[in-house]
Design an enzyme around this catalytic site. Structure first.
Site, PDB file in Angstrom:
ATOM      1  N   ARG A  50      10.237 -65.540  13.747  1.00  0.00           N
ATOM      2  CA  ARG A  50      11.148 -66.587  14.209  1.00  0.00           C
ATOM      3  C   ARG A  50      11.808 -67.255  12.996  1.00  0.00           C
ATOM      4  NH1 ARG A  50      10.096 -72.689  15.809  1.00  0.00           N
ATOM      5  NH2 ARG A  50      12.156 -73.108  16.636  1.00  0.00           N
TER       6      ARG A  50
ATOM      7  N   ASN B 276       5.525 -67.078  13.780  1.00  0.00           N
ATOM      8  CA  ASN B 276       6.320 -68.296  13.621  1.00  0.00           C
ATOM      9  C   ASN B 276       5.684 -69.092  12.484  1.00  0.00           C
ATOM     10  OD1 ASN B 276       7.682 -70.685  13.837  1.00  0.00           O
ATOM     11  ND2 ASN B 276       7.234 -71.018  16.019  1.00  0.00           N
TER      12      ASN B 276
ATOM     13  N   ASN C  94      10.171 -82.014  22.129  1.00  0.00           N
ATOM     14  CA  ASN C  94      10.271 -82.932  20.989  1.00  0.00           C
ATOM     15  C   ASN C  94      11.673 -82.903  20.413  1.00  0.00           C
ATOM     16  OD1 ASN C  94       7.898 -84.360  20.579  1.00  0.00           O
ATOM     17  ND2 ASN C  94       6.869 -82.498  19.893  1.00  0.00           N
TER      18      ASN C  94
ATOM     19  N   GLY D 207      11.136 -81.077  30.041  1.00  0.00           N
ATOM     20  CA  GLY D 207      11.835 -80.440  31.166  1.00  0.00           C
ATOM     21  C   GLY D 207      10.876 -79.920  32.219  1.00  0.00           C
ATOM     22  N   GLU D 208       9.706 -79.427  31.771  1.00  0.00           N
ATOM     23  CA  GLU D 208       8.741 -78.840  32.711  1.00  0.00           C
ATOM     24  C   GLU D 208       7.769 -79.863  33.285  1.00  0.00           C
ATOM     25  OE1 GLU D 208       6.860 -75.366  30.852  1.00  0.00           O
ATOM     26  OE2 GLU D 208       8.760 -74.921  29.877  1.00  0.00           O
TER      27      GLU D 208
ATOM     28  N   LYS E 149       1.882 -69.509  13.391  1.00  0.00           N
ATOM     29  CA  LYS E 149       1.476 -69.222  14.770  1.00  0.00           C
ATOM     30  C   LYS E 149       1.819 -67.765  15.073  1.00  0.00           C
ATOM     31  CE  LYS E 149       3.167 -73.499  16.208  1.00  0.00           C
ATOM     32  NZ  LYS E 149       4.231 -74.050  16.939  1.00  0.00           N
TER      33      LYS E 149
ATOM     34  N   ARG F 210      14.362 -88.318  16.759  1.00  0.00           N
ATOM     35  CA  ARG F 210      15.709 -88.107  16.200  1.00  0.00           C
ATOM     36  C   ARG F 210      16.749 -88.897  16.982  1.00  0.00           C
ATOM     37  NH1 ARG F 210      15.428 -81.635  16.333  1.00  0.00           N
ATOM     38  NH2 ARG F 210      13.168 -81.714  16.352  1.00  0.00           N
TER      39      ARG F 210
ATOM     40  N   HIS G 262      17.306 -73.716  19.516  1.00  0.00           N
ATOM     41  CA  HIS G 262      16.550 -73.290  20.706  1.00  0.00           C
ATOM     42  C   HIS G 262      17.214 -72.110  21.437  1.00  0.00           C
ATOM     43  CE1 HIS G 262      15.596 -77.830  20.802  1.00  0.00           C
ATOM     44  NE2 HIS G 262      14.563 -77.234  20.273  1.00  0.00           N
TER      45      HIS G 262
ATOM     46  N   GLU H  27       9.619 -68.418  24.328  1.00  0.00           N
ATOM     47  CA  GLU H  27      10.389 -68.017  23.156  1.00  0.00           C
ATOM     48  C   GLU H  27       9.781 -66.792  22.472  1.00  0.00           C
ATOM     49  OE1 GLU H  27      12.137 -71.897  21.253  1.00  0.00           O
ATOM     50  OE2 GLU H  27      10.353 -72.415  22.380  1.00  0.00           O
TER      51      GLU H  27
ATOM     52  N   LEU I 288      14.277 -79.513  26.996  1.00  0.00           N
ATOM     53  CA  LEU I 288      13.910 -80.893  26.656  1.00  0.00           C
ATOM     54  C   LEU I 288      12.475 -80.932  26.157  1.00  0.00           C
ATOM     55  CD1 LEU I 288      15.465 -82.618  29.840  1.00  0.00           C
ATOM     56  CD2 LEU I 288      16.603 -82.016  27.693  1.00  0.00           C
TER      57      LEU I 288
ATOM     58  N   PHE J 284       6.712 -88.462  25.659  1.00  0.00           N
ATOM     59  CA  PHE J 284       7.192 -88.927  26.965  1.00  0.00           C
ATOM     60  C   PHE J 284       6.057 -89.309  27.916  1.00  0.00           C
ATOM     61  CE2 PHE J 284      11.876 -88.497  27.441  1.00  0.00           C
ATOM     62  CZ  PHE J 284      12.128 -88.314  26.091  1.00  0.00           C
TER      63      PHE J 284
HETATM   64  P1  ADP Z   1       8.356 -78.947  20.796  1.00  0.00           P
HETATM   65  O1  ADP Z   1       8.083 -77.496  21.093  1.00  0.00           O
HETATM   66  O2  ADP Z   1       9.793 -79.249  20.529  1.00  0.00           O
HETATM   67  O3  ADP Z   1       7.420 -79.570  19.799  1.00  0.00           O
HETATM   68  P2  ADP Z   1       7.523 -79.371  23.545  1.00  0.00           P
HETATM   69  O4  ADP Z   1       8.478 -78.508  24.267  1.00  0.00           O
HETATM   70  O5  ADP Z   1       6.119 -78.942  23.425  1.00  0.00           O
HETATM   71  O6  ADP Z   1       8.088 -79.763  22.112  1.00  0.00           O
HETATM   72  O7  ADP Z   1       7.587 -80.808  24.245  1.00  0.00           O
HETATM   73  C1  ADP Z   1       6.734 -81.801  23.832  1.00  0.00           C
HETATM   74  C2  ADP Z   1       6.984 -83.060  24.615  1.00  0.00           C
HETATM   75  O8  ADP Z   1       6.884 -82.835  26.032  1.00  0.00           O
HETATM   76  C3  ADP Z   1       5.911 -84.076  24.314  1.00  0.00           C
HETATM   77  O9  ADP Z   1       6.274 -84.855  23.228  1.00  0.00           O
HETATM   78  C4  ADP Z   1       5.847 -84.877  25.564  1.00  0.00           C
HETATM   79  O10 ADP Z   1       6.718 -85.974  25.395  1.00  0.00           O
HETATM   80  C5  ADP Z   1       6.430 -84.013  26.668  1.00  0.00           C
HETATM   81  N1  ADP Z   1       5.426 -83.798  27.727  1.00  0.00           N
HETATM   82  C6  ADP Z   1       5.315 -84.518  28.853  1.00  0.00           C
HETATM   83  N2  ADP Z   1       4.320 -84.073  29.624  1.00  0.00           N
HETATM   84  C7  ADP Z   1       3.745 -83.061  28.977  1.00  0.00           C
HETATM   85  C8  ADP Z   1       2.652 -82.175  29.262  1.00  0.00           C
HETATM   86  N3  ADP Z   1       1.936 -82.282  30.380  1.00  0.00           N
HETATM   87  N4  ADP Z   1       2.357 -81.255  28.341  1.00  0.00           N
HETATM   88  C9  ADP Z   1       3.063 -81.133  27.212  1.00  0.00           C
HETATM   89  N5  ADP Z   1       4.116 -81.919  26.893  1.00  0.00           N
HETATM   90  C10 ADP Z   1       4.459 -82.873  27.767  1.00  0.00           C
END
Ligand code: ADP
Length: 397
Positions: A90, A7, A210, A332-333, A14, A240, A179, A385, A208, A283
């Protein structure tokens, strides 16, 4: 077969090396600050971690270092480069040029250049990564795996904007989504978990992070998704704006004295929950703000949950039913307050939400958040992914 998943970003690369026999990650890591002072590789393998401080002027040197680490003492997991059967790259955007995972040839690389203007930050970097790998591993087959492929099954009525049809045809302005590998993975995992065939299920997947996107998966196929021509569309995100009236953009640009491209940068970088809260795009910070009574953090969380909920409802209507809601990615997680906000008030759709199960800490496993007997299942499914990219690459070969 072992597959290297790559990626490549503009200054990062990565990777994961996955053994397809058991789908285990043998090694992973990433190069950062490529082309910038202070570049390094953080490599993991055999339960060990090693940092390689080395000048990485370009992606070719970076991939050479990755291959060295893969064979090095300690973190190394292979004896020779020949053990790598293929590389899966990717790629964020395919436009209408590629509908599925594609083997790299000189012609394919040329076509890939046509997609650059669709994802100017990501696709040129991916192409650089592909070329670097081809130079260093000229005999190894390479595949392009697109974030957009899973959305290629959307019907015209879902992906078209209400613009002049000739302009859509001429310029390819339409919804492409994002995604896709994540939505594909978690919807398939949901079917497995529920003991059903994908064809039997209507699922809304909420990726859900960034960047956030919500997808309607009917019978295993994407029928609609919230991101659009670019990943700026859909729900508001970290920085965004998400969907916004195009006239408001012109109005804002005029008031703030911004050019077209500055206005888009503003919508990508200065808006979303960061703009609403005035605190952060993360978040975890919004949750902390909410706990101490910060009203704008609370508002940002409320808007994010509300907008996500509206997509769940819209997609249940679009599919004519709903069997399962899946939450995945960073938020989401890990963010219970968002999941509760999304599911609150969806009883009329058959969602019975278990608030206690929702509060449990993420342990990286699949978890059920719906109460026993709930018509609609609500699941947390950690996304993967890289595994999808490896699987697609292996299937293509
Ligand atoms: P992306 O891959 O789009 O950069 P992620 O899927 O890693 O984003 O999500 C990142 C977001 O998840 C962080 O900005 C944060 O707001 C939220 N988040 C909340 N709790 C956690 C956690 N324990 N670990 C990682 N991300 C978290």
């Amino acid at each position: 077969m072992k597959i290297l998943v790559v990626n490549a970003g503009s200054s990062s690369l990565k990777y994961q090396l996955i053994d397809m026999q058991n789908e285990k990650v043998l090694a992973k890591g990433g190069c950062e600050r490529i082309g910038i002072d202070g570049s390094f590789l953080k490599a993991k393998g055999n339960g060990e971690e090693k940092i390689y401080q080395k000048e990485l002027p370009n992606h070719k040197v970076a991939i050479e270092l990755v291959l060295h680490a893969l064979q090095d003492e300690g973190v190394g997991v292979i004896k020779s480069m020949d053990e790598i059967g293929a590389v899966g790259h990717r790629v964020v955007a395919s436009g209408e040029f590629f509908k599925k995972t594609t083997l790299v040839t000189p012609d394919v690389l040329k076509t890939l250049e046509e997609t650059f203007e669709l994802a100017p930050l990501h696709n040129p970097a991916a192409a650089t990564g592909v070329k670097a790998c081809m130079e260093v591993m000229p005999k190894t087959p390479m595949a392009l795996v697109f974030d957009t492929s899973f959305h290629a099954t959307m019907p015209e009525k879902a992906y078209l904007y209400g613009i002049d049809y000739d302009d859509y045809k001429k310029y390819g302005v339409r919804k492409y989504g994002a995604h896709g590998t994540s939505h594909k993975f978690v919807s398939a995992e949901a079917a497995k978990y529920l003991g059903k065939k994908p064809e039997q299920l209507k699922i809304v997947t909420c990726h859900l992070g960034n960047g956030s996107s919500i997808t309607a998966v009917d019978g295993g196929k994407c029928v609609d998704t919230s991101m659009g021509f670019t990943p700026l569309a859909g729900v508001l995100m970290g920085t965004r704006s998400g969907d916004i009236d195009a006239s408001a953009v012109e109005f804002l640009a005029r008031k703030k004295g911004l050019s077209h491209s500055e206005a888009i940068t503003y919508l990508n970088k200065k808006c979303g929950v960061a703009g609403i809260s005035g605190v952060s795009s993360d978040f975890r910070d919004l949750e902390a703000g909410f706990e101490r009574g910060d009203e704008r953090c609370a508002l940002a969380l409320e808007m994010f949950s509300y907008q996500t909920k509206k997509f769940v409802g819209a997609y249940a209507a679009a599919m004519g039913g709903l069997d399962c809601i899946v939450f995945t990615a960073g938020i989401g997680e890990n963010t219970p307050i968002v999941r509760e906000g999304v599911c609150a008030g969806l009883e009329f759709l058959g969602v019975e939400f278990d608030k206690e199960a929702n509060k449990k800490k993420n342990d990286g496993s699949i978890r059920e958040l719906s109460a026993k007997g709930s018509k609609v299942k609500v699941l947390i499914i950690p996304t993967n992914e890289e595994l999808v990219i490896a699987r697609e690459t292996a299937e293509l070969l």
